[in-house]
Each structure stands twice: as C-alpha cells, then as structure tokens.
Design a protein around this motif. Structure first.
Motif, short mmCIF file in Angstrom:
data_model
loop_
_atom_site.label_atom_id
_atom_site.label_comp_id
_atom_site.label_asym_id
_atom_site.label_seq_id
_atom_site.Cartn_x
_atom_site.Cartn_y
_atom_site.Cartn_z
N ARG A 234 30.56 91.08 38.06
CA ARG A 234 31.43 92.20 38.40
C ARG A 234 32.88 91.78 38.59
O ARG A 234 33.72 92.58 38.97
N HIS A 235 33.16 90.51 38.32
CA HIS A 235 34.52 89.97 38.42
C HIS A 235 34.97 89.47 37.06
O HIS A 235 34.16 89.28 36.15
N PRO A 236 36.27 89.20 36.89
CA PRO A 236 36.80 88.85 35.57
C PRO A 236 36.35 87.48 35.06
O PRO A 236 35.97 86.59 35.82
N THR A 237 36.46 87.35 33.75
CA THR A 237 36.38 86.05 33.08
C THR A 237 37.77 85.72 32.56
O THR A 237 38.37 86.51 31.82
N ILE A 238 38.28 84.57 32.97
CA ILE A 238 39.62 84.12 32.57
C ILE A 238 39.43 82.93 31.63
O ILE A 238 38.95 81.87 32.06
N GLU A 239 39.78 83.10 30.37
CA GLU A 239 39.54 82.04 29.40
C GLU A 239 40.58 80.92 29.48
O GLU A 239 41.57 81.02 30.23
N ASP A 240 40.35 79.87 28.72
CA ASP A 240 41.19 78.66 28.77
C ASP A 240 42.67 78.98 28.55
O ASP A 240 43.03 79.83 27.72
N GLY A 241 43.51 78.27 29.29
CA GLY A 241 44.94 78.29 29.03
C GLY A 241 45.68 79.53 29.51
O GLY A 241 46.85 79.72 29.16
N VAL A 242 45.05 80.37 30.30
CA VAL A 242 45.70 81.60 30.79
C VAL A 242 46.59 81.28 31.97
O VAL A 242 46.21 80.50 32.86
N TRP A 243 47.77 81.90 32.02
CA TRP A 243 48.68 81.82 33.17
C TRP A 243 48.80 83.22 33.76
O TRP A 243 49.06 84.19 33.04
N ILE A 244 48.63 83.31 35.08
CA ILE A 244 48.70 84.60 35.77
C ILE A 244 49.74 84.49 36.87
O ILE A 244 49.58 83.70 37.81
N TYR A 245 50.79 85.29 36.78
CA TYR A 245 51.91 85.19 37.70
C TYR A 245 51.67 85.98 38.99
O TYR A 245 50.68 86.71 39.12
N ALA A 246 52.59 85.83 39.93
CA ALA A 246 52.40 86.27 41.31
C ALA A 246 52.03 87.75 41.43
O ALA A 246 52.59 88.61 40.74
N ASN A 247 51.07 88.01 42.32
CA ASN A 247 50.68 89.37 42.73
C ASN A 247 50.07 90.20 41.60
O ASN A 247 50.00 91.43 41.72
N ALA A 248 49.62 89.56 40.55
CA ALA A 248 48.85 90.28 39.54
C ALA A 248 47.44 90.53 40.06
O ALA A 248 46.87 89.72 40.80
N THR A 249 46.88 91.67 39.67
CA THR A 249 45.54 92.05 40.10
C THR A 249 44.69 92.33 38.87
O THR A 249 45.04 93.17 38.03
N ILE A 250 43.57 91.62 38.76
CA ILE A 250 42.67 91.77 37.61
C ILE A 250 41.29 92.12 38.16
O ILE A 250 40.72 91.35 38.93
N LEU A 251 40.78 93.28 37.77
CA LEU A 251 39.58 93.82 38.42
C LEU A 251 38.48 94.11 37.41
O LEU A 251 38.73 94.61 36.31
N GLY A 252 37.26 93.82 37.82
CA GLY A 252 36.08 94.19 37.06
C GLY A 252 35.59 93.11 36.12
O GLY A 252 36.21 92.06 35.95
N ASP A 253 34.47 93.39 35.47
CA ASP A 253 33.86 92.46 34.54
C ASP A 253 34.57 92.58 33.19
O ASP A 253 34.04 93.17 32.23
#
Length: 295
Positions: A234-253
């Motif tokens: 029920r949570h995200p999959t983050i693949e190789d090499g991803v950059w996520i900057y401050a206060n981003a919200t990623i929700l769900g599968d």
C-alpha cells in the motif's frame, strides 16, 4: 505535606475498565525501551568503531567488545519479546528461540556493514557540504537511522515481534526520521538533512536513491483499513536512481520510475515513468535527461 494517595484507587479502577491497559503478562515484562536505546547506540559503535569518540587501539578487541554487548542486548530483548507475545512459551524455550534468532542476525551483520558503507559513501557523494565519509558517519542523522533500520528490517523479516518497531521508534525520536522496519531499502541510500522523513511499512526503495527532509512515502487513507490491509502493498515503490526533493509526498501503491526527479512540495498518487521530472503533482510530468538532478 501533600498526599496523593486518595487518587490511587480511582486510577487503578481505570485499569479494570480498560482491560488492555495493563501491559504485564504473567511474569514476563516487556523489553525495556532504555535497553533498546542502548542497543541502537551499540550498533553504531559496532558498525563504525572509533567514529563515536572511542579510540580502539586494536580493532579486534573493539569489535569483540561491541559484538558481545550488542548481541547480548539483542538476545535478551528477543527472549522477552517472544515470551511476552506468547503466553505458552516458557523461559527455557524462549531463550532457545532467542539464541537461534540472535545467531541468524549475527551472521548477517558483515553484509549489513558492507551496505551501510555504501550509504555513507552516497552521503559524501550526494552532499557538496560534506568533507569526508567520516564526517557523514559521525554527523549525519540518517546514518544512525539506517544502521538501526537495516538490523530492524532483518528482525522484521525473521518474524521477531515488538523489538524491530521499538528500535525504529527509538531512533525516530532521536533523528526525526521515521522508517517502518518493514520497508525495503536498497544500497547507496542517502537522506539529506533527514528531519520529517516518513517511510511506510510496504515501501520498496531501489539503489542510489536520495531523499531530502520532509519527504513522505505513505499510503492513501481509506475508511476501513484495519487489520485487513496489514502486509498488503500500500506504499510506493521507488526505483533506482530517483531523487526526491524536500516536502514531496508520494502516496499509495504506485511506482516512481528509475532515474526520475521529484521536485519539492509535489504530491503524487499516480505512476511516474522512468527518467521523468515532476514539478507539480499529477499535472506537469516531463521527460528530461537524468543530469537534471539538482544539488
């Protein structure tokens, strides 16, 4: 002199009215949170001798001392957790099972240390303000969060009750980084700054991923989640090499494709293709070269 004794009986009555409020079970106490806090610190000293102010003159002696301290704390805490969760488990059987678990954990520690070194190197490479890998290990809170998480995750996969969550919550209180022990995280992982990061139970993170402070990798709210969703993805999959900057919200599968960049303040609830740049949640997804990562 002030006497509070008249309040004792009404307070005890609250335990009678709330049967689950009493944590005691027979003669087996809960694992001690103070011991868990000590365990978390022992893990850092074991994985990185000399980085926390001690000065080991002989590496073997330092490792042996920290290994004994760490593994005794793990063994004792596992035994308590097992017997607390299973009223039928006697002390002798609980100790036997705890020893089996402790051996499995000890056997995995060299590989966990190898992965933690890649995390430290990722921090040095990923932050222009860092002067050395040693500075990253000593000063960056994500290193302790990851040292604890990687051991707690192993315990979680082994099915050890209570202890993994206690470890993660203790280091959460210290660092501001909240990682559920169920989350799977690949090598060369870096959290810059760290405060306010939240990573949910079924999150899967690949290798060479970088997060900034305030990032949430969470689940979508549902009215009736209960135990029925326990263990379900029920949570995200983050693949190789991803950059996520401050206060981003990623929700769900959902899946964030490899080598993508997620800009600050976005909220994402849909799959993102590989090599994407997301500037505004769900409205502006563009394909750009991976060199567009900012620093």
């Amino acid at each position: 002199m002030y006497d509070p004794s008249r309040f004792i009986d009404p307070f005890l009555d609250s335990f009678e009215r709330t049967k689950n409020a009493d944590f005691s079970r027979k003669n087996c106490p809960l694992p001690c949170m103070e011991d868990i806090i000590t365990l978390n610190s022992c893990l850092m000293k074991l994985f990185f001798p000399g980085h926390l102010g001690d000065n080991p003159k002989r590496l073997r002696n330092a490792v042996q001392y920290q290994m004994e301290n760490t593994m005794h704390l793990i063994y004792d805490s596992i035994s308590l957790a097992l017997r607390y969760e299973n009223d039928e488990l006697g002390e002798e059987e609980g100790n036997r099972k705890a020893a089996e678990y402790a051996d499995k954990i000890a056997g995995k520690l060299p590989e966990i240390r190898r992965i933690l070194k890649t995390d430290a190197q990722a921090g040095y490479r990923g932050d222009p303000a860092s002067l050395s890998v040693h500075e990253v290990i000593l000063c960056y809170p994500y290193m302790k969060a990851m040292a604890v998480h990687r051991v707690a995750h192993l315990m979680h996969t082994l099915g050890i009750p209570l202890l993994p969550r206690m470890m993660s919550e203790a280091v959460h209180s210290e660092t501001g980084i909240d990682i559920h022990p169920g989350a799977t995280i690949g090598e060369s992982f870096f959290i810059d700054h760290g405060t306010g990061v939240s990573i949910g139970e079924t999150t899967v993170i690949g290798c060479s991923v970088k997060l900034y402070h305030g990032v949430t990798l969470g689940a979508l709210s549902v009215e009736d989640h209960g135990a029925s969703l326990g263990g379900r993805k029920r949570h995200p999959t983050i693949e190789d090499g991803v950059w996520i900057y401050a206060n981003a919200t990623i929700l769900g599968d959902i899946t964030i494709g490899k080598n993508s960049t997620i800009y600050s303040g976005t909220m994402i609830t849909q799959n993102i293709p590989p090599h994407s740049v997301v500037r505004n949640a769900n409205t502006d997804i563009s394909i750009e070269p991976t060199s567009q990562h900012l620093r």
